[in-house]
Motif scaffolding. Structure first.
Motif, PDB file in Angstrom:
ATOM      1  N   LEU A 244      55.280  48.944  23.218  1.00 42.43           N
ATOM      2  CA  LEU A 244      56.505  48.546  23.896  1.00 42.43           C
ATOM      3  C   LEU A 244      56.924  47.170  23.403  1.00 42.43           C
ATOM      4  O   LEU A 244      56.108  46.251  23.384  1.00 42.43           O
ATOM      5  CB  LEU A 244      56.286  48.478  25.413  1.00 42.43           C
ATOM      6  N   GLU A 245      58.192  47.022  23.006  1.00 40.29           N
ATOM      7  CA  GLU A 245      58.706  45.687  22.686  1.00 40.29           C
ATOM      8  C   GLU A 245      59.065  44.990  23.996  1.00 40.29           C
ATOM      9  O   GLU A 245      60.198  44.556  24.220  1.00 40.29           O
ATOM     10  CB  GLU A 245      59.923  45.811  21.753  1.00 40.29           C
ATOM     11  N   TRP A 246      58.050  44.893  24.854  1.00 37.79           N
ATOM     12  CA  TRP A 246      58.236  44.427  26.218  1.00 37.79           C
ATOM     13  C   TRP A 246      58.580  42.942  26.266  1.00 37.79           C
ATOM     14  O   TRP A 246      59.276  42.480  27.174  1.00 37.79           O
ATOM     15  CB  TRP A 246      56.962  44.724  27.006  1.00 37.79           C
ATOM     16  N   GLY A 247      58.115  42.183  25.283  1.00 41.11           N
ATOM     17  CA  GLY A 247      58.409  40.759  25.268  1.00 41.11           C
ATOM     18  C   GLY A 247      59.888  40.450  25.126  1.00 41.11           C
ATOM     19  O   GLY A 247      60.315  39.317  25.386  1.00 41.11           O
ATOM     20  N   HIS A 248      60.684  41.455  24.734  1.00 40.97           N
ATOM     21  CA  HIS A 248      62.111  41.231  24.547  1.00 40.97           C
ATOM     22  C   HIS A 248      62.941  41.896  25.654  1.00 40.97           C
ATOM     23  O   HIS A 248      64.127  42.167  25.478  1.00 40.97           O
ATOM     24  CB  HIS A 248      62.518  41.664  23.140  1.00 40.97           C
ATOM     25  N   LEU A 249      62.271  42.118  26.778  1.00 36.11           N
ATOM     26  CA  LEU A 249      62.967  42.456  28.009  1.00 36.11           C
ATOM     27  C   LEU A 249      63.734  41.218  28.477  1.00 36.11           C
ATOM     28  O   LEU A 249      63.197  40.115  28.497  1.00 36.11           O
ATOM     29  CB  LEU A 249      61.940  42.862  29.070  1.00 36.11           C
ATOM     30  N   THR A 250      64.996  41.390  28.851  1.00 33.20           N
ATOM     31  CA  THR A 250      65.799  40.264  29.326  1.00 33.20           C
ATOM     32  C   THR A 250      65.425  39.934  30.767  1.00 33.20           C
ATOM     33  O   THR A 250      65.564  40.769  31.659  1.00 33.20           O
ATOM     34  CB  THR A 250      67.301  40.582  29.240  1.00 33.20           C
ATOM     35  N   VAL A 251      64.934  38.708  30.977  1.00 30.73           N
ATOM     36  CA  VAL A 251      64.566  38.282  32.328  1.00 30.73           C
ATOM     37  C   VAL A 251      65.499  37.197  32.858  1.00 30.73           C
ATOM     38  O   VAL A 251      65.429  36.837  34.033  1.00 30.73           O
ATOM     39  CB  VAL A 251      63.110  37.778  32.376  1.00 30.73           C
ATOM     40  N   GLN A 252      66.379  36.682  32.006  1.00 29.14           N
ATOM     41  CA  GLN A 252      67.333  35.666  32.437  1.00 29.14           C
ATOM     42  C   GLN A 252      68.610  35.823  31.614  1.00 29.14           C
ATOM     43  O   GLN A 252      68.617  35.550  30.414  1.00 29.14           O
ATOM     44  CB  GLN A 252      66.763  34.261  32.238  1.00 29.14           C
ATOM     45  N   VAL A 253      69.670  36.309  32.238  1.00 26.48           N
ATOM     46  CA  VAL A 253      70.941  36.466  31.528  1.00 26.48           C
ATOM     47  C   VAL A 253      71.428  35.092  31.081  1.00 26.48           C
ATOM     48  O   VAL A 253      71.505  34.148  31.878  1.00 26.48           O
ATOM     49  CB  VAL A 253      71.986  37.148  32.432  1.00 26.48           C
ATOM     50  N   GLY A 254      71.731  34.980  29.787  1.00 26.70           N
ATOM     51  CA  GLY A 254      72.181  33.712  29.241  1.00 26.70           C
ATOM     52  C   GLY A 254      71.096  32.652  29.223  1.00 26.70           C
ATOM     53  O   GLY A 254      71.396  31.453  29.191  1.00 26.70           O
ATOM     54  N   GLY A 255      69.836  33.079  29.217  1.00 30.82           N
ATOM     55  CA  GLY A 255      68.727  32.143  29.319  1.00 30.82           C
ATOM     56  C   GLY A 255      68.316  31.538  27.991  1.00 30.82           C
ATOM     57  O   GLY A 255      69.087  31.502  27.028  1.00 30.82           O
ATOM     58  N   ARG A 256      67.073  31.043  27.937  1.00 28.34           N
ATOM     59  CA  ARG A 256      66.546  30.367  26.754  1.00 28.34           C
ATOM     60  C   ARG A 256      66.597  31.295  25.549  1.00 28.34           C
ATOM     61  O   ARG A 256      66.373  32.500  25.663  1.00 28.34           O
ATOM     62  CB  ARG A 256      65.102  29.909  26.997  1.00 28.34           C
ATOM     63  N   ARG A 259      62.884  33.674  19.926  1.00 28.26           N
ATOM     64  CA  ARG A 259      62.790  33.605  18.465  1.00 28.26           C
ATOM     65  C   ARG A 259      63.341  34.860  17.794  1.00 28.26           C
ATOM     66  O   ARG A 259      63.574  34.871  16.595  1.00 28.26           O
ATOM     67  CB  ARG A 259      61.339  33.362  18.035  1.00 28.26           C
ATOM     68  N   CYS A 260      63.589  35.934  18.573  1.00 26.52           N
ATOM     69  CA  CYS A 260      64.238  37.110  17.999  1.00 26.52           C
ATOM     70  C   CYS A 260      65.738  36.891  17.845  1.00 26.52           C
ATOM     71  O   CYS A 260      66.427  37.677  17.203  1.00 26.52           O
ATOM     72  CB  CYS A 260      63.983  38.343  18.869  1.00 26.52           C
ATOM     73  N   GLY A 261      66.267  35.825  18.469  1.00 25.61           N
ATOM     74  CA  GLY A 261      67.681  35.504  18.384  1.00 25.61           C
ATOM     75  C   GLY A 261      68.463  35.787  19.638  1.00 25.61           C
ATOM     76  O   GLY A 261      69.577  35.291  19.813  1.00 25.61           O
ATOM     77  N   ALA A 262      67.898  36.585  20.559  1.00 22.32           N
ATOM     78  CA  ALA A 262      68.615  36.949  21.786  1.00 22.32           C
ATOM     79  C   ALA A 262      68.318  35.926  22.888  1.00 22.32           C
ATOM     80  O   ALA A 262      67.263  35.295  22.894  1.00 22.32           O
ATOM     81  CB  ALA A 262      68.207  38.340  22.239  1.00 22.32           C
ATOM     82  N   PRO A 263      69.228  35.775  23.845  1.00 27.02           N
ATOM     83  CA  PRO A 263      68.972  34.856  24.962  1.00 27.02           C
ATOM     84  C   PRO A 263      68.231  35.542  26.097  1.00 27.02           C
ATOM     85  O   PRO A 263      68.465  36.720  26.388  1.00 27.02           O
ATOM     86  CB  PRO A 263      70.381  34.456  25.404  1.00 27.02           C
ATOM     87  N   GLY A 264      67.334  34.799  26.731  1.00 25.84           N
ATOM     88  CA  GLY A 264      66.749  35.248  27.980  1.00 25.84           C
ATOM     89  C   GLY A 264      65.610  36.229  27.897  1.00 25.84           C
ATOM     90  O   GLY A 264      65.232  36.826  28.909  1.00 25.84           O
ATOM     91  N   CYS A 265      64.974  36.418  26.722  1.00 26.60           N
ATOM     92  CA  CYS A 265      63.845  37.347  26.616  1.00 26.60           C
ATOM     93  C   CYS A 265      62.630  36.795  27.373  1.00 26.60           C
ATOM     94  O   CYS A 265      62.428  35.576  27.472  1.00 26.60           O
ATOM     95  CB  CYS A 265      63.443  37.559  25.161  1.00 26.60           C
ATOM     96  N   LEU A 266      61.791  37.687  27.850  1.00 37.33           N
ATOM     97  CA  LEU A 266      60.552  37.290  28.495  1.00 37.33           C
ATOM     98  C   LEU A 266      59.725  36.392  27.581  1.00 37.33           C
ATOM     99  O   LEU A 266      59.121  35.410  28.028  1.00 37.33           O
ATOM    100  CB  LEU A 266      59.756  38.544  28.888  1.00 37.33           C
ATOM    101  N   GLU A 267      59.683  36.718  26.304  1.00 43.74           N
ATOM    102  CA  GLU A 267      58.896  35.941  25.346  1.00 43.74           C
ATOM    103  C   GLU A 267      59.340  34.483  25.287  1.00 43.74           C
ATOM    104  O   GLU A 267      58.540  33.597  24.980  1.00 43.74           O
ATOM    105  CB  GLU A 267      58.994  36.590  23.964  1.00 43.74           C
ATOM    106  N   ALA A 268      60.609  34.226  25.587  1.00 47.44           N
ATOM    107  CA  ALA A 268      61.121  32.851  25.551  1.00 47.44           C
ATOM    108  C   ALA A 268      60.640  32.023  26.731  1.00 47.44           C
ATOM    109  O   ALA A 268      60.884  30.812  26.783  1.00 47.44           O
ATOM    110  CB  ALA A 268      62.649  32.876  25.530  1.00 47.44           C
ATOM    111  N   TYR A 269      59.940  32.674  27.680  1.00 49.58           N
ATOM    112  CA  TYR A 269      59.455  31.972  28.860  1.00 49.58           C
ATOM    113  C   TYR A 269      57.940  31.995  28.993  1.00 49.58           C
ATOM    114  O   TYR A 269      57.370  31.099  29.618  1.00 49.58           O
ATOM    115  CB  TYR A 269      60.081  32.574  30.127  1.00 49.58           C
ATOM    116  N   VAL A 270      57.269  33.000  28.434  1.00 44.96           N
ATOM    117  CA  VAL A 270      55.820  33.097  28.658  1.00 44.96           C
ATOM    118  C   VAL A 270      55.003  33.157  27.380  1.00 44.96           C
ATOM    119  O   VAL A 270      53.777  33.113  27.453  1.00 44.96           O
ATOM    120  CB  VAL A 270      55.472  34.309  29.555  1.00 44.96           C
TER     121      VAL A 270
END
Length: 430
Positions: A244-256, A259-270
């Motif tokens: 599962l590419e679970w780390g790229h689940l969006t947990v914050q719309v417009g968030g941090r 590194r994949c380029g998208a905003p708000g991924c789980l990976e950007a927080y944990v």
């Protein structure tokens, strides 16, 4: 000759050998009398299959047990020295290569740190090639004795008829990298030695299901927490797990920004990298010149001092925020898949888990529906930092067991079937 089902005598013999090998591998040593009920095969078939496997050097005697009034029953087991496997973990800070015997006892290992070039494809291929050669030399094992090389990688793995396994790793800059083909060209190994490549979270999941904290469960979500975040879901349908590419689940719309380029991924927080960035932004000071693993250890120690002193409030706040985001992310797995267990592994997960897993569990429960949340447990994986390499080694091991201990000619070896498809096909044949 093929029967009405299209299965030949060879297919039947291979199936019988596979049934006996699997049972001995996971539950052995066993007597011939125990193998019959365990496999559903007749005593005559068991005798023939065990005889064939013994003649091939795959099975050996392993002592005896007393029987009720008769002669002692001879126990047999899979012979550990009858094959060798290599597991490779293409991780975020290093490439780890381990050589195992058939019982997955480690015989040799080497680690190649990733430096400034990071995930340079040619560099990774070189690390794998040199690492495999090194562990074979250290253990005195001939390349021809290898049953296969399993490789766990970040990203999505696609099977193609032209290039074998192709890796799509957006976060590491890999765009349709024909990794299997590149490893084959570079390795110098005999053509009889296959390279089997899978997502690292899936190899972690398979290891935990076979030998670790997932044994006995029918539905387990396994989380790989390192520089990035990955996951694997294992059920009785997808017995080898679905990455599962679970780390790229969006947990914050417009968030941090991830590194994949998208905003708000789980990976950007944990993810470990994100945690260290957050610590620096909040005024924390990782040790100068420290690598990612050492810096994360410093963050954990600052938030939870081993000596029992006063915690650094900034570090503690960073980990508390991460625990809530991770718990919220896990709630998605709980609500969608309703697993019996969630296991957290990966080098960062193992480092941080003892310090903040209780907080993660509380947040996961708060964000989940009560019915599935009340029925899931959350724990650390049981296999430690070697889980991905062990899981990678199970990839060729699984193929070997499924083939009844036969090694198919390289030219006849089919592309690896996805786990979910293999499971459904096996059920249809049954």
């Amino acid at each position: 000759m093929a029967g009405r089902t299209g299965r030949t005598v060879y297919d039947l013999r291979r199936s019988n050998r596979a049934a006996v090998l699997r049972r001995l591998y996971f539950d052995g040593p066993l007597s011939r009398q125990e193998l019959g009920p365990a496999t559903g095969l007749s005593s005559g078939t068991i005798s023939n299959v065990v005889g064939d496997l013994t003649a091939d050097g795959l099975v050996e005697e392993a002592g005896s047990v007393e029987s009720d009034g008769g002669r002692p029953r001879i126990l047999v087991r899979v012979a550990p020295a009858s094959g060798h496997l290599v597991g490779v973990d293409v991780g975020e800070t290093r490439v780890r290569v381990e050589l195992f015997d058939l019982a997955l006892t480690e015989l040799a290992r080497t680690e190649r740190p990733l430096t400034g070039d990071g995930y340079d494809v040619d560099g990774i291929v070189g690390h794998v090639r040199d690492g495999v050669g090194e562990v074979l030399r250290r253990a005195g094992v001939a390349a021809e004795a290898l049953l296969g090389v399993g490789v766990g990688v970040p990203g999505i793995v696609e099977r193609t008829p032209e290039h074998g396994a192709v890796v799509h790793g957006q976060t590491i800059g890999w765009d349709a990298v024909p990794l299997e083909e590149m490893l084959r060209r570079s390795s110098g190994l005999p053509a009889s030695v296959p390279f089997l490549i899978e997502n690292g979270a899936r190899t972690l999941g398979q290891a935990e299901m076979w030998f670790g904290a997932g044994r006995g469960a029918r539905s387990v979500a396994v989380v790989l927490l390192g520089s990035g975040v990955g996951g694997c879901h294992v059920t009785d349908v997808a017995q080898q797990g679905r990455a599962l590419e679970w780390g790229h689940l969006t947990v914050q719309v417009g968030g941090r920004r991830c590194r994949c380029g998208a905003p708000g991924c789980l990976e950007a927080y944990v993810g470990a990298g994100a945690l260290l960035d957050r610590w620096r932004e909040a005024g924390g000071r990782p040790p100068a010149g420290a690598g990612e693993e050492a810096a994360l250890a410093a963050l954990a120690d600052a938030a939870h001092p081993p000596s029992g002193g006063d915690p650094d409030p900034v570090a503690r706040a960073v980990l508390r925020e991460a625990a809530e985001y991770l718990g919220a992310g896990l709630s998605g797995l709980v609500n969608l898949f309703q697993p019996e267990r969630i296991l957290v592994g990966g080098w960062a997960g193992l480092r941080l888990g003892p310090r903040f897993l209780a907080d993660v569990r509380a947040h996961a429960t708060a964000y989940s529906l009560s019915y599935p949340a009340d029925r899931v447990t959350l724990d650390l994986g049981a296999l430690g930092p070697d889980a991905v390499t062990v899981g990678a080694a199970t990839l060729p091991l699984s193929v070997f067991l499924e083939a009844g201990g036969h090694r198919p000619p390289a030219a006849a070896r089919p592309a690896q079937t996805p786990a979910w498809q293999a499971a459904l096909e096996a059920r249809a044949l049954g």
